[in-house]
Design a protein around this motif. Structure first.
Motif, PDB file in Angstrom:
ATOM      1  N   ALA A   1       0.744  -1.224   0.154  1.00 26.31           N
ATOM      2  CA  ALA A   1      -0.105   0.340  -0.039  1.00 26.31           C
ATOM      3  C   ALA A   1       0.946   1.105  -0.079  1.00 26.31           C
ATOM      4  O   ALA A   1       0.340   2.368  -0.440  1.00 26.31           O
ATOM      5  N   THR A   2       2.253   1.058   0.415  1.00 23.71           N
ATOM      6  CA  THR A   2       2.777   2.447   0.455  1.00 23.71           C
ATOM      7  C   THR A   2       3.315   2.865  -1.058  1.00 23.71           C
ATOM      8  O   THR A   2       3.685   4.195  -1.331  1.00 23.71           O
ATOM      9  N   GLY A   3       3.161   1.734  -1.831  1.00 26.68           N
ATOM     10  CA  GLY A   3       3.719   1.996  -3.241  1.00 26.68           C
ATOM     11  C   GLY A   3       5.087   2.035  -3.418  1.00 26.68           C
ATOM     12  O   GLY A   3       5.650   2.313  -4.556  1.00 26.68           O
ATOM     13  N   ILE A   4       5.974   2.062  -2.300  1.00 25.63           N
ATOM     14  CA  ILE A   4       7.513   2.285  -2.794  1.00 25.63           C
ATOM     15  C   ILE A   4       8.298   1.091  -1.849  1.00 25.63           C
ATOM     16  O   ILE A   4       9.449   1.085  -1.401  1.00 25.63           O
ATOM     17  N   ALA A   5       7.571  -0.242  -1.665  1.00 24.87           N
ATOM     18  CA  ALA A   5       8.120  -1.154  -0.939  1.00 24.87           C
ATOM     19  C   ALA A   5       8.406  -2.567  -1.889  1.00 24.87           C
ATOM     20  O   ALA A   5       9.227  -3.095  -1.753  1.00 24.87           O
ATOM     21  N   THR A   6       7.485  -2.537  -2.787  1.00 25.40           N
ATOM     22  CA  THR A   6       7.616  -3.741  -3.805  1.00 25.40           C
ATOM     23  C   THR A   6       6.897  -3.435  -5.116  1.00 25.40           C
ATOM     24  O   THR A   6       5.871  -2.873  -5.058  1.00 25.40           O
ATOM     25  N   PHE A   7       7.378  -4.194  -6.116  1.00 32.49           N
ATOM     26  CA  PHE A   7       6.405  -4.222  -7.223  1.00 32.49           C
ATOM     27  C   PHE A   7       5.342  -4.963  -7.419  1.00 32.49           C
ATOM     28  O   PHE A   7       4.512  -5.092  -8.045  1.00 32.49           O
ATOM     29  N   GLN A   8       5.294  -5.915  -6.390  1.00 30.06           N
ATOM     30  CA  GLN A   8       3.994  -6.913  -6.334  1.00 30.06           C
ATOM     31  C   GLN A   8       2.839  -6.051  -5.862  1.00 30.06           C
ATOM     32  O   GLN A   8       2.998  -4.806  -5.508  1.00 30.06           O
TER      33      GLN A   8
ATOM     34  N   SER B   1      19.677  -6.380  -1.403  1.00 28.66           N
ATOM     35  CA  SER B   1      18.464  -5.765  -1.557  1.00 28.66           C
ATOM     36  C   SER B   1      18.248  -4.829  -2.375  1.00 28.66           C
ATOM     37  O   SER B   1      19.140  -4.125  -2.609  1.00 28.66           O
ATOM     38  N   GLY B   2      17.124  -4.835  -3.163  1.00 33.38           N
ATOM     39  CA  GLY B   2      17.001  -3.867  -4.141  1.00 33.38           C
ATOM     40  C   GLY B   2      15.595  -2.987  -3.635  1.00 33.38           C
ATOM     41  O   GLY B   2      14.603  -3.553  -3.467  1.00 33.38           O
ATOM     42  N   ILE B   3      16.154  -1.868  -3.188  1.00 34.76           N
ATOM     43  CA  ILE B   3      15.148  -0.949  -2.576  1.00 34.76           C
ATOM     44  C   ILE B   3      14.873   0.343  -3.403  1.00 34.76           C
ATOM     45  O   ILE B   3      15.649   0.865  -4.258  1.00 34.76           O
ATOM     46  N   PHE B   4      13.471   0.610  -3.456  1.00 35.51           N
ATOM     47  CA  PHE B   4      13.000   1.720  -4.312  1.00 35.51           C
ATOM     48  C   PHE B   4      13.741   3.031  -3.904  1.00 35.51           C
ATOM     49  O   PHE B   4      14.095   3.258  -2.588  1.00 35.51           O
ATOM     50  N   ALA B   5      14.264   3.563  -4.822  1.00 39.39           N
ATOM     51  CA  ALA B   5      15.149   4.950  -4.531  1.00 39.39           C
ATOM     52  C   ALA B   5      14.445   5.873  -3.516  1.00 39.39           C
ATOM     53  O   ALA B   5      14.945   6.660  -2.717  1.00 39.39           O
TER      54      ALA B   5
END
Length: 162
Positions: free
Chosen positions: A23-30, A113-117
Motif C-alpha cells: 500500500a505504500t507504493g514504494i516497498a515492492t513491485f508486487q 536488497s533492491g530498494i526503491f530509491a
C-alpha cells in the motif's frame, strides 16, 4: 519483543503486513500477496522471522535465493516489512540484525536488497545494519503508471565465505 521463525500457520499475519507494505507504493513491485504455497516455494526454508510485540506480529523478514545455480548458494535477497503501527520503533533494525546473524549460521555469505530509491527509511535501515550501496538500476520497474529506480545494497559476511 520476541523474534521467532514463522510457518504456514503464521502466514495470514505475514501477508497482512506485506499488504501494508504494498500500500505504500514504494516497498515492492508486487500488487498482491502470494498464497502460502507460492510464497513458500519462492523463499529459502530458513531465516523466516517474525517479530512479536506483546504477542502481536510487528514485522517479518525472509530470504529468497538469487539463483538456482550452485555457485550462488550463499547469496540471498532480503525481504523485510514492518507493520504500520510499529514503524519507527527499532523493530526493523532488531529484525534485520537477527536475519543477518541467522543467515551467516546457514552459510549465506552475501545478502542483497533492491530498494526503491524513494524508500529512504529502508535504505537507512540497511545502512545501519552494515549494507552498502553497490548499484543503481534506473527505471527498473513500472508500477501504477510510473517508472521506479532501485538502489541495490549488499552486505558481505565477515564470518561466512571469507
Amino acid at each position: 519483543m520476541e523474534i521467532k521463525n514463522f510457518t504456514a500457520a503464521d502466514y495470514t499475519a505475514i501477508a497482512a503486513i506485506y499488504m501494508q507494505g504494498i500500500a505504500t507504493g514504494i516497498a515492492t513491485f508486487q500488487t498482491v500477496a502470494l498464497v502460502w504455497e507460492d510464497w513458500d516455494k519462492a523463499h529459502l526454508p530458513f531465516c523466516r522471522l517474525v517479530a512479536l510485540c506483546d504477542g502481536q506480529p510487528a514485522g517479518w523478514a525472509a530470504l529468497s535465493p538469487v539463483s538456482a545455480r550452485w555457485v550462488y548458494r550463499g547469496v540471498a535477497e532480503v525481504s523485510i516489512y514492518i507493520a504500520e503501527n510499529f514503524r519507527g520503533k527499532g523493530i526493523g533494525k532488531t529484525l534485520l540484525m537477527e536475519l543477518i546473524k541467522q543467515s551467516e549460521e546457514q552459510g549465506i555469505w552475501t545478502l542483497q536488497s533492491g530498494i526503491f530509491a524513494q524508500n529512504k527509511a529502508s535504505i537507512h535501515l540497511h545502512q545501519q545494519c552494515g549494507f552498502r550501496e553497490i548499484g543503481y538500476r534506473e527505471k527498473i520497474g513500472f508500477l501504477n503508471g510510473r517508472w521506479y529506480d532501485n538502489i541495490i545494497m549488499e552486505k558481505r559476511s565477515t564470518i561466512t565465505g571469507v
